[in-house]
Design a protein around this motif. Structure first.
Motif, PDB file in Angstrom:
ATOM      1  N   HIS A   1       0.817  -1.213   0.000  1.00  0.00           N
ATOM      2  CA  HIS A   1       0.000   0.000   0.000  1.00  0.00           C
ATOM      3  C   HIS A   1       0.853   1.266   0.000  1.00  0.00           C
ATOM      4  CE1 HIS A   1      -4.263  -1.319   0.538  1.00  0.00           C
ATOM      5  NE2 HIS A   1      -3.664  -2.458   0.821  1.00  0.00           N
TER       6      HIS A   1
ATOM      7  N   PHE B   1      -1.603   2.682  -4.727  1.00  0.00           N
ATOM      8  CA  PHE B   1      -2.981   2.607  -4.237  1.00  0.00           C
ATOM      9  C   PHE B   1      -3.540   1.249  -4.640  1.00  0.00           C
ATOM     10  CE2 PHE B   1      -7.527   3.071  -4.279  1.00  0.00           C
ATOM     11  CZ  PHE B   1      -7.789   3.869  -3.169  1.00  0.00           C
TER      12      PHE B   1
ATOM     13  N   ASP C   1     -12.197   0.831   2.702  1.00  0.00           N
ATOM     14  CA  ASP C   1     -11.159   1.851   2.890  1.00  0.00           C
ATOM     15  C   ASP C   1     -10.296   1.404   4.053  1.00  0.00           C
ATOM     16  OD1 ASP C   1     -11.495   3.837   0.951  1.00  0.00           O
ATOM     17  OD2 ASP C   1     -13.205   4.685   2.008  1.00  0.00           O
TER      18      ASP C   1
ATOM     19  N   HIS D   1      -5.202   2.840   2.654  1.00  0.00           N
ATOM     20  CA  HIS D   1      -5.789   3.911   1.859  1.00  0.00           C
ATOM     21  C   HIS D   1      -5.672   5.263   2.558  1.00  0.00           C
ATOM     22  CE1 HIS D   1      -8.139   0.294   0.258  1.00  0.00           C
ATOM     23  NE2 HIS D   1      -7.306   0.656  -0.687  1.00  0.00           N
TER      24      HIS D   1
END
Length: 534
Positions: free
Chosen positions: A158, A162, A176, A188
């Motif tokens: 991550h 993204f 999320d 995120h």
């Protein structure tokens, strides 16, 4: 309305979950020092369970139990580092299959974040379970899957890019993620923060914070501003989904998962000075005599004030460390409470309150000074196993239940409240009947598991702990060793004296040992569907 009278209108469901929060660090559970007005207000109109306990006092195993309604020995995620089977039946999948729009905001931890074992832990695992970490060996149970199937929550991935999660992530259609803990996690949120002009990798953490507690750098004031902190992100994203849901006729399920107040205890400046460490009371058994406690607990106290090399492991905490951590954690709890209030206000403003079930709980507790100890692992004191659980069902009055309930009861209860069919293999029991909770629903005894492939000084690896709790007391066996803990809750509700092996507790020990055997056999009972008689 009974099921025979036709299907009920399916309610929306919001679940708020905190990470590593013991029940009595909330006003609703008797704490007079921390301020949690929104959670306390929710409790006033909820069924509040005073004796809710985990199936396992560790993040991944118990989150998997919440998801599947099964104990770790059955669902397979027996300790951190074992991803949940991606094909497992989950209550979220059942909701999605029955028309619910399902979303999660915050920490899930159904797959690994990417942390490695400490070197000494690897040595212990190699010595006690040769081949356990060898990737070349096939698994006797899990099928071979495509590489990368278990990397959806990997923090390093991550950070590089993204990552959009699959549309069926354990049943969640929209996710999320916040990956990790403290003021500078990943997921995120990291990209959201960067879009707003800050880089958590250079602004977050103890190295960039202030008021760092030098004897334990897990306590500090964050340099991340409150409006960009992960807790605010979760509140904002959850509020957005609630307001968006008002425009849709389908019921929604929203899982709102805060990584706090798990350590590091790093509140933003706006919340860091709200509690005076010197004004906070010391917890139960802070200076207790551990003469009859297991050896690994006694050894921790011999080096009191020295955190474990693995910063997630239990250690004996000093008074300075406890007071600083408690003041910081209370700030984080108050901050989380404000964000929960923000989401509940959006629910009210959009006219959805009367058709929304609201739950608050946590994935496990924290010793937080009880018995002079801190954090979790390798002990089953109540501070670790007992969690808050309150469930608000529209139209129902607030009540309290003293029945024993387990995290494994969560999934079947949610499915009953949503009026969706369950699935085979559920081991927990529903606390609801025809859409209503019962204050008398619960169990006469609860089983708690904990497995680790490594151990602590004074405790041999691998660790296989099994605990049974009844109204009478708690029995914990460290399987494969002679170590037993027994506490008589009728005379010692704070678990200050281990009476295992004593003459006066002999009858209680026999009863709890028999109950532990019954629980273990119950979990071992086959729940697979036979396709023929033979």
């Amino acid at each position: 309305m009974s099921r025979e009278q036709g299907p009920r209108i399916r309610p929306n469901i919001i679940v708020f979950i905190a990470d590593q929060l013991r029940a009595d660090h909330l006003g609703a559970y008797g704490n007079t020092e921390v301020r949690t007005p929104n959670i306390d207000r929710l409790a006033e109109s909820s069924m509040v369970y005073n004796q809710a306990h985990v199936a396992n006092p560790t993040c991944m195993p118990n989150r998997a139990s919440l998801l599947t309604g099964r104990w770790p020995s059955s669902h397979g995620t027996q300790y951190n580092g074992i991803p949940v089977n991606p094909d497992a039946s989950t209550f979220v999948r059942q909701l999605a299959g029955c028309g619910y729009r399902t979303a999660a905001v915050g920490k899930l931890h159904h797959q690994n974040m990417g942390w490695d074992f400490e070197p000494e832990q690897r040595v212990q695992i190699h010595d006690s379970a040769p081949g356990l970490l060898d990737p070349r060996l096939p698994d006797a149970v899990e099928p071979t899957r495509e590489p990368g199937w278990d990397q959806w929550e990997n923090r390093a991935r991550h950070e590089r890019e993204f990552v959009e999660l699959p549309k069926d992530y354990y049943g969640y259609q929209d996710v999320d993620l916040v990956i990790g803990h403290g003021d500078a996690p990943g997921g995120h949120w990291l990209h959201w923060a960067r879009e707003r002009g800050i880089d958590p990798l250079t602004l977050g953490g103890a190295a960039n914070g202030s008021n760092v507690l030098h004897s334990w750098e897990q306590v500090y004031t964050s340099s991340i501003p409150a409006q960009l902190h992960p807790t605010s992100y979760i509140g904002q994203q959850a509020e957005h989904r609630v307001r968006e849901a008002a425009e849709n006729d389908d019921p929604f399920f929203l899982f709102v998962s805060f990584p706090d107040p798990h350590h590091p205890f790093a509140p933003p400046r706006e919340y860091a000075q709200r509690y005076d460490p010197q004004q906070l009371s010391l917890p139960v058994g802070f200076e207790q005599n551990h003469e009859r406690s297991p050896e690994h607990i006694r050894r921790m106290h011999e080096v009191r004030g020295t955190p474990n090399a693995d910063l997630t492991m239990t250690f004996a905490v000093s008074e300075e460390q406890y007071r600083a951590a408690a003041a910081a954690q209370y700030g984080l709890i108050e901050y989380m409470d404000e964000q929960i209030g923000r989401v509940l206000q959006a629910l009210e403003e959009t006219g959805q309150t009367e058709n929304t079930v609201v739950v608050f709980t946590s994935d496990h507790g924290d010793l937080f000074g009880d018995h002079g100890l801190m954090l979790k692992h390798f002990v089953h004191y109540r501070a670790v196993t007992r969690v808050p659980l309150m469930i608000h069902v529209p139209g129902s009055a607030g009540q309290r239940s003293d029945e024993l309930v387990s995290s494994a009861d969560f999934a079947p209860t949610v499915m009953d409240l949503a009026d969706v069919p369950s699935f085979r293999g559920i081991q927990g029991r529903s606390l609801a009947v025809d859409g209503q909770l019962s204050a008398t629903a619960g169990s006469a005894s609860l089983l708690i598991e904990e497995d680790q492939p490594f151990a602590l000084d004074g405790l041999p690896a691998p660790v296989r702990m099994r605990t049974v709790i009844t109204a009478e007391g708690r029995l914990t066996r460290y399987m494969g060793t002679e170590i037993t803990e027994l506490y008589d809750h009728r005379s010692d509700p704070d678990e200050l004296l281990n009476v295992a092996g004593t003459v006066h507790a002999e009858a209680l020990q026999r009863r709890l040992e028999a109950e532990l055997t019954e629980q273990l056999v119950h979990l071992a009972t086959a729940r697979s569907r036979p396709t023929a008689a033979a």
